[in-house]
Design a protein around this motif. Structure first.
Motif, PDB file in Angstrom:
ATOM      1  N   GLU A 279       0.849  -1.191   0.000  1.00  0.00           N
ATOM      2  CA  GLU A 279       0.000   0.000   0.000  1.00  0.00           C
ATOM      3  C   GLU A 279       0.886   1.243   0.000  1.00  0.00           C
ATOM      4  O   GLU A 279       1.768   1.391   0.848  1.00  0.00           O
ATOM      5  CB  GLU A 279      -0.915  -0.002   1.214  1.00  0.00           C
ATOM      6  N   LEU A 280       0.636   2.145  -0.940  1.00  0.00           N
ATOM      7  CA  LEU A 280       1.505   3.307  -1.146  1.00  0.00           C
ATOM      8  C   LEU A 280       0.953   4.566  -0.501  1.00  0.00           C
ATOM      9  O   LEU A 280      -0.258   4.726  -0.335  1.00  0.00           O
ATOM     10  CB  LEU A 280       1.700   3.552  -2.642  1.00  0.00           C
ATOM     11  N   ARG A 281       1.878   5.478  -0.200  1.00  0.00           N
ATOM     12  CA  ARG A 281       1.494   6.841   0.203  1.00  0.00           C
ATOM     13  C   ARG A 281       2.660   7.755  -0.133  1.00  0.00           C
ATOM     14  O   ARG A 281       3.781   7.284  -0.390  1.00  0.00           O
ATOM     15  CB  ARG A 281       1.176   6.921   1.700  1.00  0.00           C
ATOM     16  N   PHE A 282       2.393   9.056  -0.160  1.00  0.00           N
ATOM     17  CA  PHE A 282       3.436  10.038  -0.487  1.00  0.00           C
ATOM     18  C   PHE A 282       3.776  10.849   0.749  1.00  0.00           C
ATOM     19  O   PHE A 282       2.880  11.255   1.515  1.00  0.00           O
ATOM     20  CB  PHE A 282       2.978  10.950  -1.622  1.00  0.00           C
ATOM     21  N   VAL A 283       5.043  11.094   0.926  1.00  0.00           N
ATOM     22  CA  VAL A 283       5.518  11.879   2.076  1.00  0.00           C
ATOM     23  C   VAL A 283       6.536  12.897   1.565  1.00  0.00           C
ATOM     24  O   VAL A 283       7.476  12.546   0.851  1.00  0.00           O
ATOM     25  CB  VAL A 283       6.185  10.974   3.135  1.00  0.00           C
ATOM     26  N   ALA A 284       6.343  14.164   1.927  1.00  0.00           N
ATOM     27  CA  ALA A 284       7.296  15.218   1.557  1.00  0.00           C
ATOM     28  C   ALA A 284       8.156  15.539   2.774  1.00  0.00           C
ATOM     29  O   ALA A 284       7.640  15.851   3.842  1.00  0.00           O
ATOM     30  CB  ALA A 284       6.553  16.458   1.086  1.00  0.00           C
ATOM     31  N   LEU A 285       9.474  15.453   2.607  1.00  0.00           N
ATOM     32  CA  LEU A 285      10.415  15.749   3.692  1.00  0.00           C
ATOM     33  C   LEU A 285      11.241  16.990   3.345  1.00  0.00           C
ATOM     34  O   LEU A 285      11.614  17.185   2.195  1.00  0.00           O
ATOM     35  CB  LEU A 285      11.350  14.563   3.932  1.00  0.00           C
ATOM     36  N   SER A 286      11.495  17.779   4.378  1.00  0.00           N
ATOM     37  CA  SER A 286      12.287  18.992   4.207  1.00  0.00           C
ATOM     38  C   SER A 286      13.741  18.643   3.889  1.00  0.00           C
ATOM     39  O   SER A 286      14.296  17.691   4.455  1.00  0.00           O
ATOM     40  CB  SER A 286      12.222  19.838   5.463  1.00  0.00           C
ATOM     41  N   LEU A 287      14.330  19.397   2.991  1.00  0.00           N
ATOM     42  CA  LEU A 287      15.746  19.189   2.629  1.00  0.00           C
ATOM     43  C   LEU A 287      16.673  20.101   3.423  1.00  0.00           C
ATOM     44  O   LEU A 287      17.882  20.070   3.247  1.00  0.00           O
ATOM     45  CB  LEU A 287      15.949  19.441   1.138  1.00  0.00           C
TER      46      LEU A 287
END
Length: 497
Positions: A488-496
């Protein structure tokens, strides 16, 4: 008398009234406007006979023992009160041993007639689990009713009964045309008092209170109390623009925050329940999530909008149409999608089998896909949860660090430890820094990074290279596609930073 309001003499009351009237006239030229528009009385008179009370009876299993809060007195044999208590508890509680018997409970709600043939709309929670349902007309006549169909997700129900005489029915108006501040009239059965009229304004539209998957309530300050559930909300043309369903109140009484299901939703549900006895909702076959500011920045979408496709059902309509994880749906069948709930509502309201245009953004470019909708399975199924276990071996995999994550290649041993399916490809997370952005975004050991910035990765070095390049390009965040053990997929945005 303490707490009492002292009575005023007739002369003083008259003088006070005159002063108040004079002050009011000076402050406002049309004091009647403070009471609302004059048309409210005309609306109430026109529609009152179409509003009904819904009376339900339900058999409730009584609890025995100490939970019943009744103790049978222990009396000596031959006591003059023994026969009295035996008769009392046998009749009231089901027997000499004090066993508690099932008993009936009654409740009252509201509803309204939409067809003179005897079709009534109300809330599902008004009639749920009832053994008997009766409709009480405005003239007091009580008629037994039966269920045509219910929809739990919108909390609506349709009943039918045999008319004892010609009935008054009301029509649905267009809830999409409601304006903030517009006057509305609620009629219902608050506190079992019978038909009661209240008025107020539309406080908000499209209100999402996280009560269900298709929340889009009309908020009103028209007084709505217990017993108003299922009653109609009218505009000043006497058209039903909503069904009163919920209130927010610490005491159970109206504090001016009530919610109604909009007539646009109600009319569609009622038509399907009358036609099929059930809801047949459209199905796209995707899992979606919010497009946050960080995700929007990663995907070059300005402003943040739409529904991010986190997964596509193998047997769903979206897959053969070419919709993929990572696509952002911004329009469906000509309607703009601002957030995921918009897509859920619009898809559900679209006819099964209809072919529609779906506009997506993929890697910064707009594309249009044609999708033929399937039918949503509304049955409540438990979602399997992947179980993540701690390593059962002291052997530690070779890892690299990035973004507060310990990353390793997906070996056979790691698949076994974390119960990762063979179909899942990518780089596994073996540990997460508790103070990192990744921990805040709920990434954990056993999650698998499948893509970085919409490019597949197979090693920790792949991830580091992508991150380094994004930093050189001046990006503030990186978008990860993450899978659990079952795929099962999901998207996660992480700070650079």
């Amino acid at each position: 008398m303490t707490g009492a309001i002292p009575a005023l003499s007739f002369r003083r009351r008259s003088l006070l009234a005159a002063l108040c009237l004079g002050a009011a006239s000076a402050l406002i030229s049309a004091p009647a406007l403070a009471r609302g528009p004059d048309g409210i009385a005309d609306v109430a008179e026109k529609v009152i006979d179409a509003v009904v009370n819904i009376s339900t009876t339900q058999t409730v299993e009584a609890k025995g023992g100490s939970e019943g809060h009744r103790v049978i007195p222990q009396l000596p044999p031959g006591s003059p009160f023994e026969e009295f208590f035996d008769d009392f508890f046998k009749n009231r509680r089901g027997g000499k041993d004090g066993g508690l018997q099932p008993h009936k409970t009654n409740s009252l709600g509201s509803g309204f007639i939409v067809d003179p043939a005897g079709i009534v709309v109300t809330n599902n929670h008004v009639i749920a689990d009832s053994d008997e349902i009766n409709v009480i007309l405005n003239d007091g006549i009580k008629v037994k009713a039966e269920i045509v169909g219910v929809d739990k997700k919108t909390d609506l129900a349709v009943l039918k009964f045999k008319p004892p005489h010609p009935l008054t029915a009301v029509k649905f108006g267009d809830s999409d045309k409601l304006r903030l501040g517009e006057w509305v009239v609620a009629i219902g059965n608050p506190f079992s008092l019978g038909g009661t009229v209240t008025a107020g304004i539309v406080s908000a539209r499209n209100r999402d209170i996280n009560n269900g998957p298709y929340d889009s309530y009309i908020q009103t300050d028209a007084a709505i109390n217990r017993g108003n559930s299922g009653g109609p909300l009218f505009n000043l043309d006497g058209e039903v623009v909503g069904v009163n369903t919920l209130i927010i109140s610490p005491s159970g009484g109206s504090i001016g925050i009530g919610f109604a299901v909009p007539s646009k939703t109600v009319a569609g549900v009622v038509d399907q329940l009358r036609q099929f006895g059930e809801l047949r909702r459209g199905w796209l076959g995707v899992r979606i999530q919010q497009v946050t500011d960080e995700i929007a920045d990663s995907l070059n979408i300005k402003p943040a909008r739409g529904a991010l496709v986190a997964g596509v059902e193998d047997k769903g309509p979206a897959k053969p149409a070419g919709i993929e994880p990572g696509d952002v749906i911004i329009a469906f069948d000509g309607k703009d999608i601002k957030e995921p709930k918009d897509l859920s509502r619009i898809v559900a309201d679209t006819a099964v089998g209809k072919t529609v245009n779906v506009m997506i953004i993929r890697k910064g470019k707009q594309e249009t896909k044609k999708v033929t909708l399937g039918r949503l399975d509304d049955s409540d199924k438990a979602t399997p949860v992947s179980v993540k276990t701690k390593p059962d071996s002291d052997d530690k995999p070779v890892t690299q660090k990035a973004l507060g994550l310990d990353l390793a290649a997906l070996s056979k041993d790691l698949r076994t430890r974390y119960k990762i399916k063979d179909s899942v490809k990518g780089v596994i997370i073996t540990d997460v820094d508790a103070d990192s952005d990744a921990a805040e975004k709920r990434l954990s050991a056993g999650d698998v990074i499948v893509e970085v910035a919409q490019e597949a990765v197979s090693s920790a070095s792949d991830i580091r290279k992508r991150i380094d390049q994004l930093k050189k390009d001046g990006k503030k965040a990186v978008l990860l596609m993450v899978s659990n053990g079952t795929g099962e997929l999901r998207f996660v945005a992480l700070s650079l930073k």
